[in-house]
Design a protein around this motif. Structure first.
Motif, PDB file in Angstrom:
ATOM      1  N   GLN A  58       0.866  -1.187   0.000  1.00  0.00           N
ATOM      2  CA  GLN A  58       0.000   0.000   0.000  1.00  0.00           C
ATOM      3  C   GLN A  58       0.899   1.231   0.000  1.00  0.00           C
ATOM      4  N   LEU A  59       0.359   2.364  -0.457  1.00  0.00           N
ATOM      5  CA  LEU A  59       1.169   3.589  -0.564  1.00  0.00           C
ATOM      6  C   LEU A  59       0.658   4.670   0.375  1.00  0.00           C
ATOM      7  N   ILE A  66       9.144   0.402   2.477  1.00  0.00           N
ATOM      8  CA  ILE A  66      10.170   0.997   1.602  1.00  0.00           C
ATOM      9  C   ILE A  66       9.905   2.492   1.548  1.00  0.00           C
ATOM     10  N   THR A  67      10.961   3.275   1.813  1.00  0.00           N
ATOM     11  CA  THR A  67      10.752   4.730   1.832  1.00  0.00           C
ATOM     12  C   THR A  67      11.329   5.367   0.568  1.00  0.00           C
ATOM     13  N   LEU A  68      10.611   6.391   0.082  1.00  0.00           N
ATOM     14  CA  LEU A  68      10.918   7.024  -1.209  1.00  0.00           C
ATOM     15  C   LEU A  68      10.909   8.535  -1.075  1.00  0.00           C
ATOM     16  N   VAL A  85       5.801   6.057   1.418  1.00  0.00           N
ATOM     17  CA  VAL A  85       6.167   4.793   2.067  1.00  0.00           C
ATOM     18  C   VAL A  85       5.344   3.690   1.424  1.00  0.00           C
ATOM     19  N   LEU A  86       6.019   2.632   0.965  1.00  0.00           N
ATOM     20  CA  LEU A  86       5.308   1.433   0.516  1.00  0.00           C
ATOM     21  C   LEU A  86       5.152   0.536   1.742  1.00  0.00           C
ATOM     22  N   ILE A  87       3.945   0.061   1.971  1.00  0.00           N
ATOM     23  CA  ILE A  87       3.612  -0.604   3.237  1.00  0.00           C
ATOM     24  C   ILE A  87       3.019  -1.987   2.949  1.00  0.00           C
TER      25      ILE A  87
END
Ligand code: PLP
Length: 378
Positions: free
Chosen positions: A89-90, A232-234, A247-249
């Motif tokens: 999820q984003l 994952i952080t962007l 953040v990809l969650i």
């Protein structure tokens, strides 16, 4: 009012930019191999990016996150498709530090723990006080006294195995350390920590703020190791200069109303920028280009004996020079009009935009070798 003077400045004022090139206020032209800390991913002022922002401005630029915003959904869908993380999820925010704050916060919410393993020389951002100065238990529990951080050497399996246990909320690592001098985690090390982190019931956070968005030849640097991260952080390359982070969650982390929040995150303009970036990365095959030209540069740099160590993947490259060549970066800028980055004075960092061409890559090699030749001859 004066500006708060915290940045050492070059006496150059860029006023125009296109692709890999900048022009200053005196009309001088510069090759940009740094992209403002890896931010310029698809090239300065890419026409598709400019058009996307202009046409969004004609419609609507901002409302709050209290209304449906299908631009966010479009961005999430494209990001899932290109990154291979379709099932995550984003959550959208504005910067890399914010993305990491939110990832750490999520890890504490999910595990009920507040101890974090991080790695020496990593850089994850500059915030610290906002949550600590907030007493709303919905927002801060269970880490309202702050996270407790354990710092370990990168790639040290024994030290990691000693530190990881069921008191750890999360392990955070950069895909490739950027500010720390382009230190690459071993693929085997990443595989090992992914497995042990899972066994400990902790979450793995991959900070891909600098190393993500196709720069290393895969969408995320950690994908070279064949692992998956929980979070994952962007930021940086995500908006090609328009501020946006995310953040990809993992799908198993269930959101609840108010768990995370932001005023500006995911606004229409940021989403238009983010979507345009992904469309260009896909259409122009920029990940392949990053890999091809990255290999070309790495091989050329490794063939030169004055260069002490060459590290990196794709178009995220660092190399060390003898101390006597610490001024090389300034010479590249003022004699050859080429912007590069540094980690310490004798470590040069290359983070160009991903559509870099071979002739642009060669301009750099020629300038570099012209500067190194007199030293090699000594
Ligand atoms: N994480 C990494 C790996 C970074 O390199 C940076 C910035 O350089 C950050 C996080 C912080 O990002 P920002 O400056 O957008 O807050």
């Amino acid at each position: 009012m004066k500006l708060f003077d915290v940045y050492p400045l070059f006496p150059i004022e860029p006023v125009k930019a296109s692709g890999s090139w900048l022009w200053d206020s005196e009309g001088k032209k510069y090759l940009d191999l740094y992209g403002g800390h890896a931010v310029i991913s698809i090239g300065h002022n890419h026409p598709h990016f400019v058009e996307a922002l202009k046409s969004q401005l004609d419609k609507i630029s901002f409302y709050s996150n209290s209304v449906k915003n299908s631009m966010q959904e479009k961005l999430a869908e494209k990001l899932g498709q290109l990154s291979g993380y379709n099932n995550h999820q984003l959550f959208l925010c504005n910067s890399g530090a914010e993305a990491n704050e939110n990832a750490l916060k999520l890890a504490s919410f999910v595990t009920g723990r507040k101890k974090i393993i991080a790695f020496k020389k990593a850089f994850h951002g500059r915030t610290s006080g906002a949550v600590a100065a907030t007493d709303n238990p919905k927002i801060v529990a269970p880490f309202n006294a702050g996270h407790e951080i354990v710092f370990l050497p990168l790639n040290d399996v024994a030290a990691f195995d000693q530190a990881i246990d069921n008191t750890i909320a999360a392990v955070i690592t950069e895909g490739i350390q950027g500010v720390g001098g382009i230190q690459v985690p071993d693929d085997a090390f990443l595989k090992h920590i992914a497995q042990k982190t899972k066994q400990a019931g902790a979450l793995l956070i991959l900070d891909e703020v600098q190393s993500g968005y196709g720069r290393t030849g895969k969408f995320f640097a950690h994908q070279h190791a064949g692992i998956e991260a929980d979070l994952i952080t962007l930021a940086k390359g995500m908006g090609n200069g328009f501020p946006i982070g995310g953040v990809l969650i993992h799908q198993n982390i269930k959101p609840w109303s108010g768990m995370l929040g932001t005023t500006f995150g995911g606004n229409y303009l940021a989403c238009a920028a983010g979507l345009a970036v992904l469309e260009v990365i896909e259409k122009e095959n920029l990940m392949t280009n990053a890999e091809t030209l990255g290999n070309y540069w790495i091989n050329a740099l490794r063939s030169y004996s004055t260069i002490l160590d060459v590290r990196g993947r794709g178009l995220m490259i660092g190399f060390d020079l003898p101390e006597s060549l610490a001024a090389l970066r300034k010479d590249l800028l003022f004699k050859h009009f080429i912007f590069t980055g540094e980690a310490k004075p004798n470590t040069v960092r290359l983070l160009p935009s991903l559509p870099l061409t071979k002739s642009e890559a060669d301009i750099f090699l020629e300038a570099l070798f012209a500067e190194l030749k007199p030293v090699a001859a000594l």
